[in-house]
Design an enzyme around this catalytic site. Structure first.
Site, PDB file in Angstrom:
ATOM      1  N   SER A   1      43.303  29.998  23.084  1.00 18.22           N
ATOM      2  CA  SER A   1      42.778  29.999  21.180  1.00 18.22           C
ATOM      3  C   SER A   1      42.446  31.612  21.218  1.00 18.22           C
ATOM      4  O   SER A   1      41.149  32.326  21.472  1.00 18.22           O
ATOM      5  CB  SER A   1      43.083  29.156  20.935  1.00 18.22           C
ATOM      6  OG  SER A   1      42.866  28.163  21.866  1.00 18.22           O
TER       7      SER A   1
ATOM      8  N   CYS B   1      39.078  21.385  18.244  1.00 17.71           N
ATOM      9  CA  CYS B   1      39.632  21.999  19.530  1.00 17.71           C
ATOM     10  C   CYS B   1      39.604  21.924  20.391  1.00 17.71           C
ATOM     11  O   CYS B   1      38.426  21.435  21.155  1.00 17.71           O
ATOM     12  CB  CYS B   1      39.943  23.365  18.888  1.00 17.71           C
ATOM     13  SG  CYS B   1      40.671  24.844  20.206  1.00 17.71           S
TER      14      CYS B   1
ATOM     15  N   ASP C   1      43.812  21.673  18.737  1.00 17.09           N
ATOM     16  CA  ASP C   1      44.504  22.568  19.358  1.00 17.09           C
ATOM     17  C   ASP C   1      43.903  22.734  20.954  1.00 17.09           C
ATOM     18  O   ASP C   1      42.408  22.415  20.684  1.00 17.09           O
ATOM     19  CB  ASP C   1      44.125  24.283  18.721  1.00 17.09           C
ATOM     20  CG  ASP C   1      44.655  25.597  19.922  1.00 17.09           C
ATOM     21  OD1 ASP C   1      45.425  25.079  20.545  1.00 17.09           O
ATOM     22  OD2 ASP C   1      43.629  26.370  19.607  1.00 17.09           O
TER      23      ASP C   1
ATOM     24  N   TRP D   1      43.886  21.684  25.001  1.00 13.18           N
ATOM     25  CA  TRP D   1      44.494  21.553  26.081  1.00 13.18           C
ATOM     26  C   TRP D   1      43.485  20.947  27.466  1.00 13.18           C
ATOM     27  O   TRP D   1      42.972  20.407  27.444  1.00 13.18           O
ATOM     28  CB  TRP D   1      43.920  23.000  26.771  1.00 13.18           C
ATOM     29  CG  TRP D   1      43.131  23.688  26.560  1.00 13.18           C
ATOM     30  CD1 TRP D   1      42.098  24.357  27.717  1.00 13.18           C
ATOM     31  CD2 TRP D   1      42.611  24.803  25.642  1.00 13.18           C
ATOM     32  NE1 TRP D   1      40.999  24.084  27.846  1.00 13.18           N
ATOM     33  CE2 TRP D   1      41.115  25.366  26.028  1.00 13.18           C
ATOM     34  CE3 TRP D   1      42.632  24.749  24.282  1.00 13.18           C
ATOM     35  CZ2 TRP D   1      40.229  25.494  25.153  1.00 13.18           C
ATOM     36  CZ3 TRP D   1      41.531  25.165  23.149  1.00 13.18           C
ATOM     37  CH2 TRP D   1      40.067  25.603  23.760  1.00 13.18           C
TER      38      TRP D   1
HETATM   39  P1  FAD Z   1      44.340  27.584  37.006  1.00  9.06           P
HETATM   40  O1  FAD Z   1      44.041  28.010  39.291  1.00  9.06           O
HETATM   41  O2  FAD Z   1      44.891  27.672  36.245  1.00  9.06           O
HETATM   42  O3  FAD Z   1      43.478  25.725  37.037  1.00  9.06           O
HETATM   43  C1  FAD Z   1      43.363  25.181  36.316  1.00  9.06           C
HETATM   44  C2  FAD Z   1      43.067  23.820  37.069  1.00  9.06           C
HETATM   45  O4  FAD Z   1      44.353  23.314  37.587  1.00  9.06           O
HETATM   46  C3  FAD Z   1      42.092  23.362  37.749  1.00  9.06           C
HETATM   47  O5  FAD Z   1      40.835  23.567  37.173  1.00  9.06           O
HETATM   48  C4  FAD Z   1      42.003  22.310  38.137  1.00  9.06           C
HETATM   49  O6  FAD Z   1      41.578  20.892  37.711  1.00  9.06           O
HETATM   50  C5  FAD Z   1      43.837  22.354  38.750  1.00  9.06           C
HETATM   51  N1  FAD Z   1      44.114  23.055  39.751  1.00  9.06           N
HETATM   52  C6  FAD Z   1      44.838  24.092  40.687  1.00  9.06           C
HETATM   53  N2  FAD Z   1      44.955  24.628  41.504  1.00  9.06           N
HETATM   54  C7  FAD Z   1      44.477  23.256  41.318  1.00  9.06           C
HETATM   55  C8  FAD Z   1      44.791  22.959  42.913  1.00  9.06           C
HETATM   56  N3  FAD Z   1      45.359  23.723  45.297  1.00  9.06           N
HETATM   57  N4  FAD Z   1      44.191  21.393  43.656  1.00  9.06           N
HETATM   58  C9  FAD Z   1      44.242  20.962  43.167  1.00  9.06           C
HETATM   59  N5  FAD Z   1      43.660  20.836  41.483  1.00  9.06           N
HETATM   60  C10 FAD Z   1      44.669  22.676  40.960  1.00  9.06           C
HETATM   61  N6  FAD Z   1      40.856  28.180  28.168  1.00  9.06           N
HETATM   62  C11 FAD Z   1      39.523  28.844  28.024  1.00  9.06           C
HETATM   63  O7  FAD Z   1      38.754  28.407  28.435  1.00  9.06           O
HETATM   64  N7  FAD Z   1      39.669  29.029  26.337  1.00  9.06           N
HETATM   65  C12 FAD Z   1      40.701  28.748  25.713  1.00  9.06           C
HETATM   66  O8  FAD Z   1      40.517  29.397  24.257  1.00  9.06           O
HETATM   67  C13 FAD Z   1      41.880  28.398  25.921  1.00  9.06           C
HETATM   68  N8  FAD Z   1      43.083  28.284  24.847  1.00  9.06           N
HETATM   69  C14 FAD Z   1      43.692  27.536  25.671  1.00  9.06           C
HETATM   70  C15 FAD Z   1      44.707  27.174  24.406  1.00  9.06           C
HETATM   71  C16 FAD Z   1      45.681  26.682  24.809  1.00  9.06           C
HETATM   72  C17 FAD Z   1      47.414  26.452  24.333  1.00  9.06           C
HETATM   73  C18 FAD Z   1      45.742  26.328  26.434  1.00  9.06           C
HETATM   74  C19 FAD Z   1      47.293  25.431  26.738  1.00  9.06           C
HETATM   75  C20 FAD Z   1      44.662  26.342  27.399  1.00  9.06           C
HETATM   76  C21 FAD Z   1      43.798  26.818  26.566  1.00  9.06           C
HETATM   77  N9  FAD Z   1      42.927  27.399  27.649  1.00  9.06           N
HETATM   78  C22 FAD Z   1      42.296  27.847  27.261  1.00  9.06           C
HETATM   79  C23 FAD Z   1      43.034  26.769  29.227  1.00  9.06           C
HETATM   80  C24 FAD Z   1      43.760  27.680  29.798  1.00  9.06           C
HETATM   81  O9  FAD Z   1      44.943  28.597  29.851  1.00  9.06           O
HETATM   82  C25 FAD Z   1      43.737  27.913  31.501  1.00  9.06           C
HETATM   83  O10 FAD Z   1      44.181  26.823  31.394  1.00  9.06           O
HETATM   84  C26 FAD Z   1      41.713  27.261  32.240  1.00  9.06           C
HETATM   85  O11 FAD Z   1      41.395  29.207  31.872  1.00  9.06           O
HETATM   86  C27 FAD Z   1      42.548  27.471  33.414  1.00  9.06           C
HETATM   87  O12 FAD Z   1      42.524  29.190  34.485  1.00  9.06           O
HETATM   88  P2  FAD Z   1      42.658  29.277  35.514  1.00  9.06           P
HETATM   89  O13 FAD Z   1      43.928  30.716  35.797  1.00  9.06           O
HETATM   90  O14 FAD Z   1      41.069  29.865  36.261  1.00  9.06           O
HETATM   91  O15 FAD Z   1      42.688  27.881  36.660  1.00  9.06           O
END
Ligand code: FAD
Length: 692
Positions: free
Chosen positions: A452, A645, A690, A692
């Site tokens: 966001s 949010c 908003d 997630w």
């Molecule tokens: P990822 O690697 O994608 O992991 C995310 C989660 O998936 C993990 O914590 C775990 O629960 C699960 N997971 C992944 N891999 C495994 C595995 N091997 N085994 C078990 N579980 C697993 N985030 C913010 O910090 N700020 C924002 O403003 C924000 N806004 C968003 C707005 C929208 C519309 C959406 C959809 C999401 C938003 N998010 C926000 C969340 C963001 O998009 C990400 O999901 C978040 O930052 C995590 O991403 P990552 O790639 O670091 O983690």
């Protein structure tokens, strides 16, 4: 003539592949670059049966009798669609194809032959909305006066269809896409086969819901279409061709570039979900002072692009996988030595799409294009059983694939990704027999992550702020915690931007310089997604915002905007922000900035804080909301916009409950009536989420 050559290549690939497979040799890497020039188009779209938007024609000319349409935002629906296509083909001999809803028209759906079947795999996004690629389809089908080419009644009498939805039960409009599409199709006279399935991300059961739904569906479909089940054999959809004449230095080789314009350095946009902009990070810093948790503020400079955004929109970040996991993956598949070998990937049938541009290298595919860190799919485990290093491991894989409880018992707390999982099952033994095509088909494409936007477009139109918590979770019995892909990659970029030459956040490395140093260590590929989460057009209207933790991100943008308006002499309405975190001294993000906004907005702005770990009792934003019930109700009666949010699972639901309560009490109506009021607020956009 070119097509003929291609066909020969394809046949060659299949033959060599089959031979290699039968001889238990390595499936890939046996064809020696004989037709280099045929593979140089470099587009991810190997769609050769023409570019018609007429699905009936398309199926006819490509000999298909089953199309699986997907409406996908984060890739899961698309992934399920490909899985259905593969399973339909391998178990029932169906001639399947996968289709992006965006790429077809639907006004001729009434000519869809009755001996074929259409499947719809539809994710619901946000507040019951269709995914971006399904908007037109959805509007057409559910529109007031939907009209089909032939004008028959009922229009879709001939259409046999199957439906599965992906949703999240913490949202008000749970799975509304599949529900509404199913209703619309039935109303138009189409015949559904099997139940309309619903997967629930909120309960964390998406994958299991899908697996539980698909078997009865296949049985119903087999009986309806008179299909006979056969023993499923793996049939590759992609051919892998060694390109020995090329090296990673060859200019036509993709080393992680996402498209041809990026490869050639001619990218002038437009930048969008198919073509991200490689944006410089102009500023980055840490927002927490806690020892064990990190939160990033990043400013992404879009001035060199034609990108624009509006306050409340989302920015998508395209991450790369961490080096250690890339190494682990390549090592387990015994591809480490070949990691820089150049290969082309070719769709072996006309409707399949290679999910990344080629020629490329194994390293680039694994690092930039596949979700290698994600949770393991049980269905994929079943597929991989056939390629286990020993009979014993194969038996274990088959059991894991078939027995849901056993699978969850074994994988439950471990946060396994695919390489860690396979290695645990084989006790470290290498997996050398997996065809690389099965890997491409079985793993999801590496997905951009959404954030966001935490800045105002009137204050900084060419600089997008991101506020992101660095994802990290401790795992019992494993030394190193689970680390999120995108946020740790961004953390490395932050370190680099702050002067660290070789950042290794938590011991991890990322190729932050990108392919051919195109990212230069402080650039990140992004695109903007427009959202409906918007300030009222009249700045004088009051607003109430609930944004604990990173949920405060869009509200920083909202308040920045109102502060600027106030400074410019605009009459700004009451602006209430409920913010929560653990401790005022640890994770109170933007602490000094709020004071600046306060100065600009005066008593128009009030920030109400809840610090959950400071007092004797845990206090959250919903408790504070309750304390302010009277004022909140009054503001709502003055048509204040209400925004939530952040965390979808708990917070948003509890805020909703408190809101119902305070409306019931404040207006002297029953809870039931208050619930209706809240529903109405949602449908008129007075209440926006908003989450997630
Ligand atoms: P990822 O690697 O994608 O992991 C995310 C989660 O998936 C993990 O914590 C775990 O629960 C699960 N997971 C992944 N891999 C495994 C595995 N091997 N085994 C078990 N579980 C697993 N985030 C913010 O910090 N700020 C924002 O403003 C924000 N806004 C968003 C707005 C929208 C519309 C959406 C959809 C999401 C938003 N998010 C926000 C969340 C963001 O998009 C990400 O999901 C978040 O930052 C995590 O991403 P990552 O790639 O670091 O983690």
């Amino acid at each position: 003539a070119e097509l003929d050559t291609l066909d020969i290549v394809v046949l060659g690939v299949i033959l060599c592949g089959t031979l290699a497979y039968l001889t238990k040799g390595k499936f890939w890497g046996v064809v020696k670059d004989p037709y280099a020039s045929s593979f140089q188009n470099g587009t991810a779209n190997a769609n050769r049966a023409g570019r018609t938007r007429n699905i009936v024609e398309k199926m006819e000319e490509s000999g298909k009798n089953c199309v699986i349409f997907y409406g996908s935002q984060t890739g899961t629906a698309e992934d399920y669609a490909s899985r259905l296509a593969k399973e339909g083909k391998s178990r029932f001999g169906l001639e399947t194809m996968v289709a992006d809803l965006e790429e077809y028209d639907f006004d001729n759906l009434d000519t869809f032959p009755s001996d074929k079947v259409a499947m719809f795999v539809l994710a619901t996004y946000g507040e019951g909305e269709p995914t971006d690629n399904a908007v037109e389809f959805y509007e057409f089908l559910t529109g007031e006066d939907v009209a089909f080419s032939e004008g028959n009644d009922p229009a879709l009498e001939n259409l046999n269809y199957v439906a599965f939805g992906l949703g999240n039960n913490t949202y008000e409009h749970y799975n509304s896409m599949v529900r509404n599409v199913d209703k619309a199709l039935t109303k138009l006279g189409a015949h559904r086969i099997g139940d309309a399935g619903e997967g629930d991300d909120g309960a964390g059961t998406m994958e299991e819901d899908f697996l539980a739904w698909k078997d009865p569906m296949w049985a119903a479909l087999a009986s309806k279409m008179g299909l006979e089940e056969r023993e499923a054999v793996y049939e590759p959809i992609f051919g892998i061709v060694d390109r020995e004449g090329l090296t990673p230095e060859s200019p036509e080789v993709y080393l992680g570039e996402l498209n041809k314009m990026q490869l050639e350095g001619t990218n002038k946009g437009p930048f969008n979900a198919h073509n991200p902009y490689i944006a410089p990070i102009s500023e980055s810093r840490e927002l927490f002072s806690a020892k064990d948790r990190n939160c990033l503020h990043l400013d992404v400079d879009i001035s060199g692009s034609n990108l624009s955004y509006q306050t409340g929109d989302h920015i998508a970040v395209w991450p790369t996988n961490p080096g250690a996991e890339v190494d682990r993956f390549l090592d387990l598949l015994e591809l480490a030595e070949k990691r820089n070998n150049v290969i082309s990937v070719k769709a072996l049938e006309p409707t399949a799409k290679v999910p990344f541009p080629t020629p490329t290298t194994y390293d680039a595919i694994v690092r930039y294009h596949l979700e290698i860190c994600a949770p393991v799919s049980r269905q994929f485990v079943s597929t991989l059983a056939a390629f286990a290093p020993s009979e014993e491991i194969k038996a274990e894989m088959t059991r894991l694939g078939n027995d849901k409880d056993y699978f969850h018992e074994k994988t439950g707390p471990h946060f396994y990704n695919i390489a860690r999982f396979l290695s645990a099952v084989s006790k470290g033994e290498k997996w050398t027999k997996i065809p690389f095509s099965a890997i491409i088909e079985g793993l999801t494409k590496l997905q951009p992550r959404y954030y966001s936007i935490s800045s105002s477009s009137i204050v900084q139109p060419k600089k997008i702020s991101i506020t992101a918590v660095v994802e990290s979770q401790t795992i019992p019995g494993r030394g190193d915690p689970f680390r999120g892909v995108a946020t740790n990659y961004l953390f490395a970029l932050k370190q680099k931007q702050n002067g660290d030459e070789n950042p290794t956040p938590f011991g991890q490395t990322y190729e932050i310089t990108g392919p051919r140093n195109k990212y230069d260590g402080i650039h990140v590929p992004v695109h903007v997604r427009h959202s409906n989460f918007k300030l009222p057009s009249d700045p004088a209207k009051p607003i109430i915002m609930i944004g604990p933790g990173t949920g405060v991100a869009p509200f920083r943008g909202f308040i920045q905007e109102r502060a600027k308006q106030a400074k410019d002499g605009v009459n700004v309405g009451r602006t209430l922000l409920f913010f929560g975190c653990r401790k005022s001294t640890e994770d109170f993000m933007y602490k000094s900035e709020w004071e600046e906004y306060q100065e600009a907005l005066g008593d128009k702005f009030e920030m109400i804080t809840a610090f959950s770990r400071e007092g004797p009792k845990k206090v959250y934003v919903q408790h504070r909301l309750k304390e302010r019930a009277k004022e909140v109700n009054e503001l709502l009666l003055q048509k204040a916009s209400f925004y939530v949010c952040g965390d979808a699972a708990n917070m948003a639901r509890e805020v909703n409950a408190v809101l119902v309560q305070l409306i019931a009490e404040g207006r002297g109506v029953t809870e039931q009536k208050a619930e209706e009021v809240v529903k109405m607020m949602r449908s008129t956009n007075q209440y926006q989420e908003d989450v997630w």
